[in-house]
Design a protein around this motif. Structure first.
Motif, PDB file in Angstrom:
ATOM      1  N   GLN A  67     -13.632   0.605   3.430  1.00  0.00           N
ATOM      2  CA  GLN A  67     -12.651   1.244   4.301  1.00  0.00           C
ATOM      3  C   GLN A  67     -12.942   1.015   5.774  1.00  0.00           C
ATOM      4  OE1 GLN A  67     -12.369   4.974   5.938  1.00  0.00           O
ATOM      5  NE2 GLN A  67     -10.622   3.839   6.765  1.00  0.00           N
ATOM      6  N   TYR A  83     -18.580   0.756   6.481  1.00  0.00           N
ATOM      7  CA  TYR A  83     -17.381   0.657   5.659  1.00  0.00           C
ATOM      8  C   TYR A  83     -17.191   1.816   4.676  1.00  0.00           C
ATOM      9  CZ  TYR A  83     -17.168  -4.052   7.558  1.00  0.00           C
ATOM     10  OH  TYR A  83     -17.093  -5.128   8.399  1.00  0.00           O
ATOM     11  N   GLY A  84     -18.177   2.679   4.561  1.00  0.00           N
ATOM     12  CA  GLY A  84     -18.028   3.864   3.704  1.00  0.00           C
ATOM     13  C   GLY A  84     -17.540   3.540   2.306  1.00  0.00           C
ATOM     14  N   TYR A  85     -18.228   2.591   1.673  1.00  0.00           N
ATOM     15  CA  TYR A  85     -17.803   2.152   0.335  1.00  0.00           C
ATOM     16  C   TYR A  85     -17.757   3.300  -0.668  1.00  0.00           C
ATOM     17  CZ  TYR A  85     -18.630  -2.776   1.546  1.00  0.00           C
ATOM     18  OH  TYR A  85     -18.580  -4.035   2.089  1.00  0.00           O
ATOM     19  N   ILE A  86     -16.697   3.347  -1.464  1.00  0.00           N
ATOM     20  CA  ILE A  86     -16.703   4.189  -2.671  1.00  0.00           C
ATOM     21  C   ILE A  86     -16.197   3.330  -3.826  1.00  0.00           C
ATOM     22  CG2 ILE A  86     -16.326   6.370  -1.432  1.00  0.00           C
ATOM     23  CD1 ILE A  86     -13.401   6.280  -2.576  1.00  0.00           C
ATOM     24  N   ARG A 120     -13.846   0.338  -2.769  1.00  0.00           N
ATOM     25  CA  ARG A 120     -13.010   0.370  -1.573  1.00  0.00           C
ATOM     26  C   ARG A 120     -13.911   0.192  -0.357  1.00  0.00           C
ATOM     27  NH1 ARG A 120      -8.946   5.551  -2.586  1.00  0.00           N
ATOM     28  NH2 ARG A 120      -7.826   4.561  -4.322  1.00  0.00           N
ATOM     29  N   ALA A 169      -3.075  -3.120   4.601  1.00  0.00           N
ATOM     30  CA  ALA A 169      -1.964  -2.211   4.307  1.00  0.00           C
ATOM     31  C   ALA A 169      -2.460  -0.798   3.992  1.00  0.00           C
ATOM     32  CB  ALA A 169      -1.144  -2.760   3.141  1.00  0.00           C
ATOM     33  N   LYS A 170      -3.588  -0.682   3.296  1.00  0.00           N
ATOM     34  CA  LYS A 170      -4.093   0.626   2.894  1.00  0.00           C
ATOM     35  C   LYS A 170      -5.186   1.135   3.831  1.00  0.00           C
ATOM     36  CE  LYS A 170      -5.364  -1.154  -1.139  1.00  0.00           C
ATOM     37  NZ  LYS A 170      -4.861  -2.551  -1.110  1.00  0.00           N
ATOM     38  N   ASN A 171      -5.557   0.306   4.790  1.00  0.00           N
ATOM     39  CA  ASN A 171      -6.720   0.555   5.635  1.00  0.00           C
ATOM     40  C   ASN A 171      -8.011   0.639   4.823  1.00  0.00           C
ATOM     41  OD1 ASN A 171      -6.096   0.383   8.464  1.00  0.00           O
ATOM     42  ND2 ASN A 171      -4.678   2.066   8.075  1.00  0.00           N
ATOM     43  N   TYR A 172      -7.958   0.111   3.635  1.00  0.00           N
ATOM     44  CA  TYR A 172      -9.187  -0.216   2.919  1.00  0.00           C
ATOM     45  C   TYR A 172      -8.881  -1.447   2.105  1.00  0.00           C
ATOM     46  CZ  TYR A 172      -7.175   2.356  -1.114  1.00  0.00           C
ATOM     47  OH  TYR A 172      -6.372   2.809  -2.132  1.00  0.00           O
ATOM     48  N   PHE A 228     -10.394   0.636   9.650  1.00  0.00           N
ATOM     49  CA  PHE A 228      -9.032   0.615  10.170  1.00  0.00           C
ATOM     50  C   PHE A 228      -8.748  -0.713  10.853  1.00  0.00           C
ATOM     51  CE2 PHE A 228      -9.782   5.104   9.632  1.00  0.00           C
ATOM     52  CZ  PHE A 228      -8.555   5.566   9.179  1.00  0.00           C
ATOM     53  N   TYR A 229      -7.747  -1.400  10.354  1.00  0.00           N
ATOM     54  CA  TYR A 229      -7.327  -2.632  11.007  1.00  0.00           C
ATOM     55  C   TYR A 229      -5.872  -2.898  10.613  1.00  0.00           C
ATOM     56  CZ  TYR A 229      -8.312  -6.746  13.718  1.00  0.00           C
ATOM     57  OH  TYR A 229      -8.314  -7.675  14.722  1.00  0.00           O
ATOM     58  N   GLU A 232     -13.693   2.091  -6.551  1.00  0.00           N
ATOM     59  CA  GLU A 232     -12.227   2.126  -6.625  1.00  0.00           C
ATOM     60  C   GLU A 232     -11.862   2.921  -7.874  1.00  0.00           C
ATOM     61  OE1 GLU A 232      -9.198   1.165  -4.950  1.00  0.00           O
ATOM     62  OE2 GLU A 232      -8.742   2.461  -6.623  1.00  0.00           O
ATOM     63  N   GLY A 265       0.796  -1.229   0.000  1.00  0.00           N
ATOM     64  CA  GLY A 265       0.000   0.000   0.000  1.00  0.00           C
ATOM     65  C   GLY A 265       0.822   1.270   0.000  1.00  0.00           C
TER      66      GLY A 265
END
Lengths: 478, 456
Positions: B81, B254-257, B79, B88-91, B83-84, B259, B44
């Motif tokens: 999104q 998850y606030g999908y958008i 995406r 690597a990208k947090n999404y 946090f975990y 990609e 990421g």
């Protein structure tokens, strides 16, 4: 001397690339002390590149179309091994493992990378004042109390100030090339979305980010664009539309352009003195026989700014999620009493993101949350499509559009500090349209007001950079 | 509890059998030291862009076709999104709005149709290992290509869920998109019961079809015995129980958008036609066809069809041999010896089996010798015909010789003889075995039986 002339001198051996770059380094160093356009100067790199160019010239090999030209690069573009932060403290110390395709192409053409230029943190601003903690705010070469514009402020600053052959690799998401180009009185070209590979560009908003170029004349930016443009297997969104011959104001088929005057851009909220300069320039080309027509873009002007910010910030808030102190950039010590990864991530992000970055993360996150997503993010995507269609209708009547670039001249830092975030965002009113629609656009100097440069902006249909350059060349030559 | 009082839905993650990761060229084959199969993309790094491995799309489309799904004409990535530390990208790049396929199904042996609502592609996060004081992250797994398959909540027992997964496993084996030896198939299940008002509980991390029945049976019993709240639980295979991970209110948004780095992909009619050619006849269709065309035992047919290599072997062998005999031998003998020896179908040359079945069909050898030969074939390669000649394993039908062996057996086993005369049929089998053993398995069974009966 134009780049075309200078490079031919280098190629002929009448000017030494190494000597020329040595002079440029010296000059850039002293100018930078005054104007602060660099985040990271890369003088050693420039000297190395100049040495390679000289080596090729000495061996009578082709040293490239940018041979011996000093090239500055916006901090958001990665250069392998060179600290690249996109102007943010959260990436302080980060040295990329890759070089942006646009940058490697300029190097391959003989460009000498002289430094990473100042910008708003991650591109989040129009005045280059939203800088990361500890990062420089560049000063306008025409008046050091005024802003260079942004977010590619450093790029415009060095382009305006340089007394050596130079081009700037810059980037625009919502106007970040033409805005500072206008404020600093240089030529700034932002190509069609996908024209130049974004590989190696630290993302602001991936569906809007475009790498472009600034220079002192149309031909300079045309040459640089021709070199940087093209399909790249490392960026799926880069276009395979063939790259044209942009130099020498080429337009194919060669013909007289019909210019559309964007009605809304001469209206309320735009400084009358700026309007006058641009109208005078339009009159000059009309007198020279160019046809004009008035064009109205109500959707772009009414809904462009909100749609732009909803899309840009939704994407930005996901892009910035990766900066959490774990894999790269700034980090904090993990203490044994820390309460898990959330606290750790929060501590890094709280400490190293600037205020505007935090504001944009919050706004963008909100716009894509369940329950709000359809009303904001998804709606904005639909509006973008409508705005693209509106432009396409306009281009069925005219070849290029013309408007002022910015609604006012470069503001003083004291004025900027008084502006609300909303006033800040509205400064993008003239530039977001083409940026949201992914259309190529270019700002050129258009006289002065109070001794400060004014910019005139041309916008062309998708992948018609040739028309854009033709229009710019026409304005430049009159 | 009647079946409709339990409702189960599954979300299955299948690791695709591909040589490189979903968005970069890092290898996925075999094992490696942690964090050695990484590059700027799957870590990421800023400035990198995901580069889609088109073979993942092929695999998902083929699975979609195999399940009779509707393949979307234009697909896109999104995406997701949150946090975990393993992201690597947090999404995570996944598919949200328009997956590869929708509305497919798998039919269970009972005839019940399990609707497969969607099939999509996504990247695996990194692997986390927790120790007492630290957590370690291995990014070798970051970006491994996965298919996620979601069923409608239409299963009514843990047994159905197991059969569903087992059937799915067979199909992805047929399509050659899953490596049974190294690949991971993981399921999340949602289960609810009528007597608790169908309060939905999700169970995460169930590895493979063998675990699914255990996990769901445990959860079913737990829900019957305890109060049920809407929550997410995790299956602990070692402890054999589920434990609560988080309440539903804490579920993340998850606030999908979309990609933006991967433009929408058009699935053309030509492309679909090409892929259709690569979807083999599926196990259930095959086994039904065999029963109908060759009159083989239904249970044999199903088991042979459940493994592609075995099915292909069957189809090859029945071109020259009696299908009923082949079905019986493949299922009862070949699978038995393979299990014992830990070998696979591919380890035995089809030509050798062809020879062996020719010997059996012509009754040149007895079944007993056939069994011995097939056992030995699993250990080493040889020509059954030559071995039969060299070691004189051919069937003995010489009545005098067999009669002598029978007389010996009767003389040596007086108890069996008296038992038989008292009406115990089993005693005859015992004597038969003794005769066959002294003939080293080579005596013709019919002749032994006939002579024994005559002598007794």
């Amino acid at each position: 001397m134009s780049i075309r002339q200078f490079v031919s001198e280098i190629q002929r051996g009448s000017i030494s690339a190494e000597e020329s770059i040595a002079k440029a380094i010296k000059s850039a160093g002293s100018l930078n002390k005054k104007l602060k356009f660099f985040i990271t100067p890369t003088f050693d790199l420039a000297a190395r590149h100049a040495h390679q160019v000289q080596h090729l010239v000495n061996n009578h090999s082709d040293a490239g179309r940018l041979a011996g030209i000093a090239v500055s690069v916006k901090d958001a573009l990665c250069i392998e091994g060179v600290e690249s932060c996109a102007g943010s403290a959260v990436l302080k110390g980060y040295k990329p493992l890759i070089t942006a395709t646009a940058v490697s192409k300029t190097i391959a053409s003989g460009g000498c990378i002289i430094g990473k230029t100042a910008q708003d943190e991650f591109g989040f601003g129009g005045f280059n004042t939203n800088v990361g903690q500890g990062f420089p705010v560049p000063l306008n070469p025409h008046d050091s109390l005024r802003s260079c514009g942004g977010s590619s402020g450093g790029a415009a600053c060095i382009t305006s100030a340089a007394d050596f052959p130079h081009i700037a690799v810059a980037e625009s998401t919502g106007g970040s090339i033409v805005n500072p180009a206008a404020f600093c009185g240089v030529v700034g070209l932002c190509p069609t979305y996908g024209r130049v590979s974004r590989n190696g560009l630290i993302d602001y908003a991936n569906s809007l980010d475009k790498i472009g170029v600034m220079g002192r004349c149309v031909d300079d930016v045309a040459i640089a664009l021709e070199i940087m443009a093209g399909k790249d297997s490392n960026d799926h969104t880069s276009s395979s539309v063939p790259v044209g011959y942009y130099g020498s104001h080429a337009v194919s088929p060669r013909r007289q352009l019909k210019v559309g005057i964007v009605k809304e851009s001469f209206g309320e909220g735009v400084d009358e003195r700026v309007v006058k300069n641009v109208r005078d320039a339009i009159k000059k080309v009309t007198d020279a026989g160019v046809q004009t027509a008035e064009v109205s873009l109500p959707l772009a002007f009414n809904y462009g700014v909100p749609s732009y910010y909803l899309i840009a910030l939704s994407e930005a808030s996901t892009n910035l999620a990766r900066y959490n102190g774990l894999l790269f950039g700034a980090t904090e010590k993990l203490s044994s009493d820390s309460k898990g990864f959330r606290d750790f991530f929060a501590s890094v992000r709280t400490k190293y993101f600037g205020a505007e970055a935090k504001r944009r993360i919050l706004l963008g996150t909100f716009a894509r949350m369940a329950g709000w997503r359809d009303a904001y993010y998804t709606k904005a995507l639909q509006v973008r499509q409508l705005i693209i269609q509106e432009y396409q209708r306009a281009f069925s009547q005219v070849d290029v559009l013309v408007s002022p670039t910015m609604p006012f001249i470069a503001p003083k830092f004291s004025e900027i500090s008084q502006m609300s975030p909303l006033q800040n965002y509205m400064a993008d009113i003239l530039t977001v349209g083409p940026n949201l629609a992914g259309l190529p656009h270019m700002s050129l100097p258009c006289g002065t007001v109070e001794g400060m440069p004014v910019g005139i902006m041309f916008t062309a249909p998708h992948f018609r950079e040739d028309m854009l350059i033709h229009a710019g060349g026409m304005h430049e030559s009159i | 509890m009647s079946p409709s009082e339990v409702i189960i839905g599954l979300e299955v993650h299948i690791q695709l059998k591909l040589n490189s990761k979903l968005f970069c060229s890092c290898s996925t084959v075999g094992e490696e030291e942690p964090n050695t199969r990484v590059c700027p993309i799957c870590l990421g790094h800023p400035g990198t862009k995901p580069l889609l491995n088109k073979k993942a799309v092929d695999a998902a489309v083929r699975l979609g076709l195999a399940l009779g799904s509707t393949i979307n004409k234009k697909i896109n990535f999104s995406r997701k999104q949150y946090f975990y530390p393993d992201l690597a990208k947090n999404y995570q790049i996944t598919q949200y709005e328009i997956p590869v396929a929708i509305s497919g199904s798998i039919v269970l042996s009972s005839g019940k149709i399990i609707d497969v609502a969607r099939i999509h592609i996504e990247e695996d996060p990194a692997a986390l290992t927790h120790t007492d004081s630290t957590s370690l992250i291995d990014y070798n797994r970051s970006g491994i290509p996965l298919i996620e398959l979601v069923t409608k909540p239409v299963m009514n027992s843990p047994d159905e869920a197991r059969e569903f997964l087992n059937t799915l496993l067979t199909i992805i084996g047929y399509l050659d998109i899953f490596d049974q030896n190294t690949g991971i198939m993981k399921a999340d299940a949602n289960i609810s019961i009528a007597e608790k008002g169908f309060t939905r509980v999700e169970i995460k991390n169930i590895l493979g079809f063998k675990e699914i029945e255990r996990a769901l049976s445990y959860e079913l019993a737990r829900q019957k015995a305890h109060p049920v709240v809407r929550e997410t639980r995790s299956w602990d295979a070692v402890a054999g129980q589920t434990y609560s991970m988080r309440a539903k209110e804490q579920e993340e948004d998850y606030g999908y958008i979309f990609e933006p780095d991967i433009p929408p992909i058009n699935i053309s009619a030509e492309y679909l036609e090409e892929l259709k050619k690569t979807v083999p006849e599926l196990p259930s269709t095959k086994s039904e066809r065999w029963v109908k065309e060759h009159k083989i035992d239904a249970a044999d047919s199903k088991i042979i069809a459940s493994e592609l290599q075995l099915a292909l072997l069957f189809e090859q062998l029945i071109q020259h041999h009696n299908p009923v005999l082949i079905a019986k031998w493949l299922r009862r003998e070949l699978l038995r010896v393979l299990n014992l020896s830990g070998k696979t179908v591919a380890d035995i040359k089809p030509d050798r089996l062809h020879e062996l079945f020719a010997l059996l069909e012509s009754k040149t050898v007895t079944d007993k010798i056939g069994q011995k030969l097939i056992e030995e074939l699993a250990k080493s390669d040889f020509s059954p015909r030559q071995r039969v000649e060299e070691q004189k394993l051919g069937v003995i039908s010489d009545g005098e010789f067999i009669a002598k062996l029978c007389k010996d057996a009767i003389a040596q086993n007086p108890k069996a003889v008296s038992d038989y005369k008292a009406g115990e049929e089993k005693a005859l089998h015992f004597l038969f075995g003794k005769v066959m053993a002294s003939a080293k398995g080579k005596a013709k069974p019919d002749v032994i039986k006939q002579i024994l009966k005559e002598l007794l």
